[in-house]
Design an enzyme around this catalytic site. Structure first.
Site, mmCIF file in Angstrom:
data_model
loop_
_atom_site.group_PDB
_atom_site.id
_atom_site.type_symbol
_atom_site.label_atom_id
_atom_site.label_comp_id
_atom_site.label_asym_id
_atom_site.label_seq_id
_atom_site.Cartn_x
_atom_site.Cartn_y
_atom_site.Cartn_z
ATOM 1 N N HIS A 187 0.473 -1.295 0.251
ATOM 2 C CA HIS A 187 -0.304 -0.180 -0.115
ATOM 3 C C HIS A 187 0.235 1.522 -0.355
ATOM 4 O O HIS A 187 2.095 1.062 0.205
ATOM 5 C CB HIS A 187 -0.270 -0.168 1.446
ATOM 6 N N VAL B 230 1.289 4.006 1.519
ATOM 7 C CA VAL B 230 1.796 4.133 3.217
ATOM 8 C C VAL B 230 3.192 3.399 3.826
ATOM 9 O O VAL B 230 3.888 3.630 3.810
ATOM 10 C CB VAL B 230 1.470 4.561 4.182
ATOM 11 N N LYS B 231 3.438 2.122 2.956
ATOM 12 C CA LYS B 231 4.065 1.015 3.681
ATOM 13 C C LYS B 231 5.580 1.743 2.802
ATOM 14 O O LYS B 231 5.741 2.088 1.675
ATOM 15 C CB LYS B 231 4.091 -0.084 3.371
ATOM 16 N N HIS B 232 6.495 0.936 2.907
ATOM 17 C CA HIS B 232 8.375 1.338 2.736
ATOM 18 C C HIS B 232 8.057 1.310 1.026
ATOM 19 O O HIS B 232 8.682 1.960 0.958
ATOM 20 C CB HIS B 232 8.483 0.013 3.167
#
Ligand SMILES: *Cc1c(COP(=O)(O)O)cnc(C)c1O
Length: 377
Positions: free
Chosen positions: A177, A179-181
């Site tokens: 997603h 917002v993930k790394h």
């Protein structure tokens, strides 16, 4: 507004996606295999199975382990709902365990108290990007002949005692997603060294069908069999091309996240009401989130007032998470409620996630720090 997290897309990423859009395979093509291979090598496992989301990754893991009605799976209360939902999607029962107050990581002592003859698995969540105490959890799992699963959606690139996240449990789930790394828009991955489990998850993501479109095409055959009930949890080739391109930048981005975290930590030495979570000596924190607890004892303001004031000042703070057992669905269906996980419930009243992402500037970070200093003084 400075957000709490944000993706980064460069011209290389865009070019990688465009190339796939102009190719013959938009989905279930060569980029899926390539992304899986690169990801497995990066993490250091034999198999990686790419799927359409982190939630699909967790669901596939529960399917592969045969979780079904009558099975219990221990999950932490302090996590995103999907960690528990994947158990329910398979007809199983999530059993909520509490977290350690200093780290908000799954507490092995609480896990031990939740074990029953129906327990089939434990899902550990590497909250904020720090790996759980896998040695203790694995020991518990071995002694009770159950499987340890890692919800590693926060901790890609992290390490525990020199072992890389993605290798720490039998099955390890990741999310891509934004917002993930790293991101693929939506997407997920499961890593494992177990060939049988990997095969089951490959079936599950494609309706439980034994061959995929490209394999049949290569064999010049139309025949396939559906041997189990699965879903369409496939990820597209253009998403995987983006994932491959993003993964190249991960190390650099984590270094930047760690710098930001270090800078916050230093600044909060002289803001006593702001208490960062503790980092375990043996862990290399990947800092998906930067979470602090606010000590509001004797202050005539609660967390929501501070949250509002920070938002008004352009600081896009967030709260991760409402303890899952307090959501109406769980209260209604599983009769959970206040008192079940007191540490998670208390932490929930105090936590706030501050902006952290590779392109956050020092100036923006200083603004966040100064706003906190002012509001809490
Ligand atoms: C993001 C996340 C998920 C779900 O991932 P999606 O890709 O949004 O489905 C699951 N667990 C945790 C801890 C997460 O942070």
């Amino acid at each position: 507004m400075i957000p709490y997290g944000k993706q980064q897309i460069d011209s290389e990423d865009i070019q990688a996606v465009v190339e796939v859009l102009q190719s013959d395979w938009l989905t279930t093509g060569p980029k899926v295999d390539a992304f899986e291979k690169i990801f497995a090598d990066f993490v250091g496992v034999k198999y990686a199975v790419a799927v359409s989301s982190g939630t699909a990754a967790l669901h596939a893991a529960m399917f592969a382990l045969g979780i079904g009605p009558g099975c219990e799976v221990i999950v932490p209360a302090m996590t995103f709902a999907a960690t528990a939902n994947c158990v329910v999607l398979q007809g199983g029962t999530p059993v909520f365990a509490d977290v350690i107050p200093e780290t908000l990581l799954l507490d092995p002592v609480s896990v031990a108290s939740r074990l029953s003859s129906r327990t089939k698995a434990i899902i550990a969540v590497d909250y904020a990007g720090q790996a759980c105490d896998y040695d203790t959890l694995e020991d518990t799992a071995k002694r009770h002949d159950i499987t340890l699963v890692a919800d590693a959606c926060h901790s890609l690139g992290g390490r525990y005692k020199d072992k890389s996240v993605g290798t720490l449990a039998s099955l390890n789930a990741f999310s891509f997603h934004p917002v993930k790394h790293i991101t693929t828009g939506e997407g997920g991955m499961i890593t494992t060294d177990d060939q049988k489990l990997a095969e089951k998850m490959r079936l599950f993501r494609n309706h439980g069908i034994t061959t995929d479109h490209r394999q049949r095409d290569a064999q010049g055959s139309w025949f396939y069999e559906m041997v189990d009930l699965g879903y369409n949890y496939r990820i597209t080739d253009f998403q995987c091309a983006l994932g491959i391109s993003q993964l190249k930048k991960l190390q650099e981005w984590i270094e930047r996240r760690r710098e930001i975290a270090h800078r916050y930590g230093k600044a909060f030495h002289d803001i006593p009401r702001v208490k960062p979570l503790t980092v375990q000596n043996e862990s290399f924190h990947a800092y998906h989130l930067y979470v602090v607890r606010l000590d509001l004892d004797g202050k005539d303001m609660d967390r929501s007032a501070i949250f509002r004031k920070l938002r008004e000042a352009g600081v896009g703070v967030n709260v991760h998470y409402i303890p899952v057992h307090l959501h109406p669905f769980y209260q209604n269906r599983f009769h959970t409620g206040l008192g079940l996980c007191p540490e998670a419930e208390e932490a929930y009243q105090q936590i706030i996630s501050l902006p952290i992402y590779p392109t956050l500037t020092e100036k923006e970070q200083d603004h966040v720090i100064e706003c906190l200093r002012e509001i809490l003084s």
